[in-house]
Design a protein around this motif. Structure first.
Motif, PDB file in Angstrom:
ATOM      1  N   GLY A   1       0.803  -1.220   0.000  1.00 42.14           N
ATOM      2  CA  GLY A   1       0.000   0.000   0.000  1.00 42.14           C
ATOM      3  C   GLY A   1       0.829   1.260   0.000  1.00 42.14           C
ATOM      4  O   GLY A   1       0.460   2.260   0.631  1.00 42.14           O
TER       5      GLY A   1
ATOM      6  N   ARG B   1      -1.055   4.391  -1.276  1.00 39.97           N
ATOM      7  CA  ARG B   1      -2.094   4.784  -0.317  1.00 39.97           C
ATOM      8  C   ARG B   1      -1.478   5.485   0.893  1.00 39.97           C
ATOM      9  O   ARG B   1      -2.028   6.475   1.396  1.00 39.97           O
ATOM     10  CB  ARG B   1      -2.878   3.556   0.138  1.00 39.97           C
ATOM     11  CG  ARG B   1      -3.763   2.943  -0.929  1.00 39.97           C
ATOM     12  CD  ARG B   1      -4.346   1.616  -0.463  1.00 39.97           C
ATOM     13  NE  ARG B   1      -5.244   1.057  -1.464  1.00 39.97           N
ATOM     14  CZ  ARG B   1      -6.546   1.291  -1.502  1.00 39.97           C
ATOM     15  NH1 ARG B   1      -7.096   2.075  -0.584  1.00 39.97           N
ATOM     16  NH2 ARG B   1      -7.305   0.754  -2.445  1.00 39.97           N
TER      17      ARG B   1
ATOM     18  N   LYS C   1      -8.597  -6.339   8.075  1.00 39.26           N
ATOM     19  CA  LYS C   1      -9.049  -5.286   7.172  1.00 39.26           C
ATOM     20  C   LYS C   1      -8.873  -5.800   5.744  1.00 39.26           C
ATOM     21  O   LYS C   1      -7.825  -6.362   5.409  1.00 39.26           O
ATOM     22  CB  LYS C   1      -8.248  -4.008   7.376  1.00 39.26           C
ATOM     23  CG  LYS C   1      -8.473  -3.338   8.723  1.00 39.26           C
ATOM     24  CD  LYS C   1      -7.656  -2.056   8.813  1.00 39.26           C
ATOM     25  CE  LYS C   1      -7.874  -1.359  10.150  1.00 39.26           C
ATOM     26  NZ  LYS C   1      -7.048  -0.134  10.281  1.00 39.26           N
TER      27      LYS C   1
ATOM     28  N   ARG D   1      -9.159  -4.957   1.561  1.00 41.49           N
ATOM     29  CA  ARG D   1      -9.338  -4.015   0.453  1.00 41.49           C
ATOM     30  C   ARG D   1      -9.059  -4.744  -0.853  1.00 41.49           C
ATOM     31  O   ARG D   1      -8.359  -5.763  -0.882  1.00 41.49           O
ATOM     32  CB  ARG D   1      -8.448  -2.780   0.598  1.00 41.49           C
ATOM     33  CG  ARG D   1      -6.978  -3.048   0.695  1.00 41.49           C
ATOM     34  CD  ARG D   1      -6.200  -1.748   0.900  1.00 41.49           C
ATOM     35  NE  ARG D   1      -4.854  -1.972   1.362  1.00 41.49           N
ATOM     36  CZ  ARG D   1      -3.798  -2.198   0.583  1.00 41.49           C
ATOM     37  NH1 ARG D   1      -3.969  -2.203  -0.751  1.00 41.49           N
ATOM     38  NH2 ARG D   1      -2.598  -2.407   1.088  1.00 41.49           N
ATOM     39  N   GLU D   2      -9.613  -4.202  -1.913  1.00 37.97           N
ATOM     40  CA  GLU D   2      -9.458  -4.821  -3.229  1.00 37.97           C
ATOM     41  C   GLU D   2      -8.685  -3.878  -4.147  1.00 37.97           C
ATOM     42  O   GLU D   2      -8.948  -2.678  -4.198  1.00 37.97           O
ATOM     43  CB  GLU D   2     -10.826  -5.125  -3.826  1.00 37.97           C
ATOM     44  CG  GLU D   2     -10.784  -5.975  -5.071  1.00 37.97           C
ATOM     45  CD  GLU D   2     -12.166  -6.342  -5.556  1.00 37.97           C
ATOM     46  OE1 GLU D   2     -12.727  -5.567  -6.369  1.00 37.97           O
ATOM     47  OE2 GLU D   2     -12.707  -7.372  -5.099  1.00 37.97           O
ATOM     48  N   GLU D   3      -7.710  -4.433  -4.845  1.00 35.61           N
ATOM     49  CA  GLU D   3      -6.912  -3.689  -5.814  1.00 35.61           C
ATOM     50  C   GLU D   3      -7.137  -4.285  -7.200  1.00 35.61           C
ATOM     51  O   GLU D   3      -7.142  -5.511  -7.355  1.00 35.61           O
ATOM     52  CB  GLU D   3      -5.425  -3.766  -5.459  1.00 35.61           C
ATOM     53  CG  GLU D   3      -5.041  -3.201  -4.110  1.00 35.61           C
ATOM     54  CD  GLU D   3      -4.776  -1.709  -4.157  1.00 35.61           C
ATOM     55  OE1 GLU D   3      -4.686  -1.161  -5.282  1.00 35.61           O
ATOM     56  OE2 GLU D   3      -4.669  -1.094  -3.076  1.00 35.61           O
TER      57      GLU D   3
ATOM     58  N   THR E   1      -6.961  -9.167  -3.676  1.00 36.00           N
ATOM     59  CA  THR E   1      -7.560  -8.939  -2.367  1.00 36.00           C
ATOM     60  C   THR E   1      -6.452  -8.844  -1.334  1.00 36.00           C
ATOM     61  O   THR E   1      -5.646  -9.783  -1.192  1.00 36.00           O
ATOM     62  CB  THR E   1      -8.533 -10.068  -1.996  1.00 36.00           C
ATOM     63  OG1 THR E   1      -9.576 -10.132  -2.976  1.00 36.00           O
ATOM     64  CG2 THR E   1      -9.145  -9.822  -0.627  1.00 36.00           C
TER      65      THR E   1
ATOM     66  N   ARG F   1      -5.237  -8.305   2.605  1.00 35.87           N
ATOM     67  CA  ARG F   1      -5.625  -8.377   4.009  1.00 35.87           C
ATOM     68  C   ARG F   1      -4.595  -7.635   4.853  1.00 35.87           C
ATOM     69  O   ARG F   1      -3.392  -7.649   4.550  1.00 35.87           O
ATOM     70  CB  ARG F   1      -5.704  -9.829   4.478  1.00 35.87           C
ATOM     71  CG  ARG F   1      -6.736 -10.676   3.759  1.00 35.87           C
ATOM     72  CD  ARG F   1      -6.816 -12.060   4.399  1.00 35.87           C
ATOM     73  NE  ARG F   1      -5.571 -12.809   4.262  1.00 35.87           N
ATOM     74  CZ  ARG F   1      -5.262 -13.891   4.976  1.00 35.87           C
ATOM     75  NH1 ARG F   1      -6.117 -14.343   5.902  1.00 35.87           N
ATOM     76  NH2 ARG F   1      -4.122 -14.541   4.776  1.00 35.87           N
TER      77      ARG F   1
END
Length: 793
Positions: free
Chosen positions: A113, A116, A344, A346-348, A361, A363
């Motif tokens: 990430g 981000r 947690k 999130r999808e990329e 996906t 985690r």
């Protein structure tokens, strides 16, 4: 018929020549004009960009906004492809332009990430820093929007055009620089893998302590991992900083110089890419000057000087990364000290050239992203219900490192400079300082985690994520980080060695670089009463090896009675890793074979991944420290081998290999001939034809443990090839800052068609340098181009 065929072939050849000539002329339009005038709507006042004979830009501006705008404009002129590759790397978007070969990189970077986290960090920067980044990317976009002619060749080869830049594009590269200078997570992973092959004692020997320090004990691995049924067959792999990574810097007070004012030197050791990671620039704002190394993608001078102070960095190498084994609690949860917690999620979506997009996906646990989801070699050994999380200070909230850019360039004295360092989050650096008032200083700023006394892993191996004893307990207070002003000895020198005494109250790391380079620098500083720019340049160029001085007598002691001319030459050798001598090559080949025979049998199929110079370990084995000579015995043969037999066998294997490769006369061999330094192009460096065209390859002296660093691989098929070295050299003369010296290993331009693509390489190889003057009239006398940017009237 033959005449017609000949005419057709002649016509086709002519057509090919015409098309080729036209194509070449079109490509040359990618070399943008460095003269003339351009109107820019975003400018507040007029800006002059004058390039000297070395292609170094001198930017003269009247407002801070315009200065950073012009730097972005200039970076884009000379390094647009490099910047594009940088931001796509940080964003995990390489596969969008290259395809499936880079998908593994994109998956890993997206899992971390990085982009981000850069977005989060940018929102927390101070307003002046955000304005600096915005002005800088406005300059980049202005250059792209006003691009007339061909884009740099890489864009044409890959078939795409650059998108507009954003401030986060730039800031994400600062995160990637922190990644490039961090690597202790790889050591943890390596130890975990080796634990399947080596005993706890062997692991502690294979990774020996810093000279003079006690062994940092590993915990009982069977006890630590008693509830984790690891699968066998772990394919160990070292995800660590490549061999040769490091840096040198040193500063001396006026008491030790001919001028009576300080001198400061710096040469960061990074991957030698084409173009260089650094870009030299002079920024002038209303008569005030900043000169030094910038990083294309970032809006400030990272290493350099202003009119009052100078500074230089080396990597501290602190333990700011930890791996945690997380245990599943079912239903998308994992076990934490207080009970189950949900991952947690999130999808990329990763676009892939000539293929369908990949959905990733990701985690995250309370420690950080789950990297085992994108690392097959790790996933293979973890039993069902377990995963590996990655914690790193650069991924935590409130990374304010970018705030140092303006503050560092504006600092007028030690107090200003030290205050600027309070923002430094990652990566921890050994920073030397000097000013025109005669002060010298040192500070190692960063956010360094504190580990509790019950954390017996010492950051050396992955820890159980569900046990609070292994959690970070905060960070070392800024006031308690290593720092000093005007030390009594009159100098500071760092080369990634241990920078604190044993009574220092905090843990930084237990994995320091061997002190060979640091010891040589210290000896050179003490050997001269009054230093000058010239004496500092001679230190930069020093290719003598303290490691060879340490290890070679041990090797020779086993076979010194043997009648052998090459061996006699080694006995007389001055330990200088000179490019034109055979002795360095014979020594390194011998060292390489000793390493193979000492530990290849213990590591088995994983040996190639760990084959490299390990002088502290090898010396401990050959001198039988604490019974370590047992490593010399080959585990699968009888009778028991001695270290003398191993060293002799290694010498014979080394000489026979060199004879096969370079011929029977050892006097004709040279270290430089076997030791190419490859400055690889991204991404073409590993490709046939394009790699040879875009990369720079030279013969070089030195090695990992000489001040003039040049890495040398032990790997089969590319033995002694190097790709790391001095990515920039600089010497700052605080008595006359105009007398400061700089050099890059390539050139200023990233365009292969430019005369400044590799024009500094011969100077770099010879230990020579250039001056970067600041007076505008003087600069104009030797200018190669002058461009005036003006606001729209």
């Amino acid at each position: 018929m033959k005449r017609w065929v000949l005419r057709i072939l002649t016509g086709l050849l002519g057509l090919i020549l015409v098309v080729s000539l036209g194509g070449f002329l079109w490509l040359r339009t990618s070399l943008l004009d460095t003269g003339g005038e351009m109107e820019m709507a975003a400018l507040e006042q007029a800006v002059s960009i004058i390039r000297d004979e070395n292609g170094v830009p001198h930017i003269y501006a009247e407002t801070e906004h315009d200065l950073f705008f012009a730097l972005g404009f200039t970076h884009a002129q000379d390094r647009l492809w490099q910047m594009e590759f940088n931001r796509r790397t940080a964003a995990g978007r390489l596969s969008e332009i290259i395809g499936e070969p880079t998908l593994g990189i994109d998956r890993f970077i997206r899992t971390l990430g990085v982009y981000r986290k850069a977005e989060e960090a940018f929102a927390g920067l101070d307003p002046a820093t955000r304005a600096m980044f915005q002005a800088y990317v406005d300059g980049i976009n202005a250059r792209i929007d006003n691009w007339h002619g061909a884009l740099p060749p890489e864009f044409l080869i890959l078939g795409f055009e650059p998108e507009p830049w954003t401030p986060v594009d730039s800031l994400s590269w600062l995160k990637m620089m922190a990644w490039n200078l961090s690597g202790n997570w790889g050591s943890e992973l390596a130890r975990l893998g080796l634990a399947a092959k080596l005993t706890k004692q062997q692991l502690e020997e294979f990774y020996p302590p810093y000279p003079g320090d006690a062994v940092t004990p590993l915990p009982d691995l069977a006890q630590l991992y008693r509830d984790i049924p690891f699968k066998s067959g772990f394919a160990t792999e070292e995800y660590q900083r490549p061999e040769g990574a490091g840096s040198n810097n040193w500063v001396v007070s006026g008491a030790r110089t001919a001028s009576g004012r300080p001198l400061l030197a710096n040469d960061p050791h990074l991957g030698l890419n084409t173009p260089s990671i650094w870009y030299l620039a002079h920024l002038s704002l209303n008569g005030g000057n900043v000169v030094g190394g910038t990083l294309p993608s970032l809006p400030f001078v990272v290493l350099g000087r202003n009119d009052r102070i100078a500074w230089g960095f080396t990597n501290t190498g602190p333990d700011t990364q930890d791996l945690y084994i997380e245990k599943s609690a079912g239903d998308g949860q994992y076990l934490a000290p207080g009970g189950p917690r949900p991952f947690k999620i999130r999808e990329e979506i990763i676009p892939v050239k000539n293929a369908e997009p990949v959905i990733l996906t990701v985690r995250e646990s309370r420690h950080g992203p789950i990297i085992s989801d994108v690392m097959e070699s790790v996933r293979e050994i973890l039993p069902d219900g377990y995963s590996l999380a990655f914690q790193w200070t650069a991924l935590m909230p409130a990374d304010s490192t970018a705030n140092i850019g303006r503050s560092m360039m504006e600092a007028r004295d030690w107090r200003d400079f030290r205050d600027a360092m309070r923002h430094f989050t990652v990566p921890q650096q050994n920073i030397v300082y000097a000013d025109t008032d005669g002060n010298i200083g040192f500070i190692a700023p960063a956010r360094v985690p504190v580990r509790g006394p019950e954390n017996k892993t010492h950051g050396l191996i992955p820890a159980p994520g569900w046990d609070a004893r292994y959690d970070w307990q905060g960070f070392i207070p800024f006031e308690e980080l290593p720092q000093s002003l005007n030390p009594a000895e009159g100098f500071v020198a760092t080369a990634n060695q241990k920078i604190v005494n044993n009574d220092y109250p905090h843990f930084l790391t237990s994995v320091w670089a061997a002190p060979y380079r640091a010891d040589t620098i210290r000896d050179r500083l003490l050997a001269t009463d009054k230093h000058s720019v010239e004496s500092f340049a001679a230190i930069h160029a020093d290719t003598r090896s303290a490691m060879a001085e340490d290890i070679l007598p041990v090797l020779l002691s086993f076979i010194d009675q043997r009648e052998d001319e090459a061996l006699a030459a080694l006995n007389q050798w001055d330990r200088n890793m000179a490019a034109d001598r055979p002795e360095p090559l014979i020594f390194m080949a011998w060292h390489r074979q000793v390493a193979r025979l000492v530990y290849s049998d213990e590591l088995g199929e994983d040996f190639p991944r760990f084959w490299g110079p390990k002088p502290l370990f090898i010396k401990a084995v050959l001198t039988d420290q604490n019974g370590q000579a047992r490593w010399c015995d080959k585990v699968d043969t009888e009778p028991k081998e001695t270290c003398g037999e191993i060293v002799t066998e290694a010498y014979d294997a080394a000489l026979n290999g060199l004879i096969d490769q370079f011929g029977p006369n050892w006097r004709d061999w040279t270290w430089g001939g076997a030791h190419p330094i490859v400055q690889g192009h991204q991404p073409f460096g590993g490709l046939p034809v394009l790699g040879d065209l875009f990369s720079i390859k030279t013969e070089n002296g030195g090695h990992r443990y000489s001040i003039n660093v040049a890495s040398a691989s032990f790997a089969e098929g590319r033995a002694f090839e190097g790709g790391f070295g001095a990515s920039m050299r600089a010497i700052y003369d605080l008595a006359d800052l105009e007398n400061s010296r700089f050099i890059l290993p390539t050139g200023q331009s990233g365009n292969i068609l430019s005369p400044h693509y590799s024009d500094m390489t011969p100077l770099w190889l010879d230990g020579r340098s250039i001056r970067i003057l600041t007076d505008k009239e003087t600069v104009l006398e030797n200018a190669s181009g002058q461009m005036e940017l003006r606001p729209v009237e």
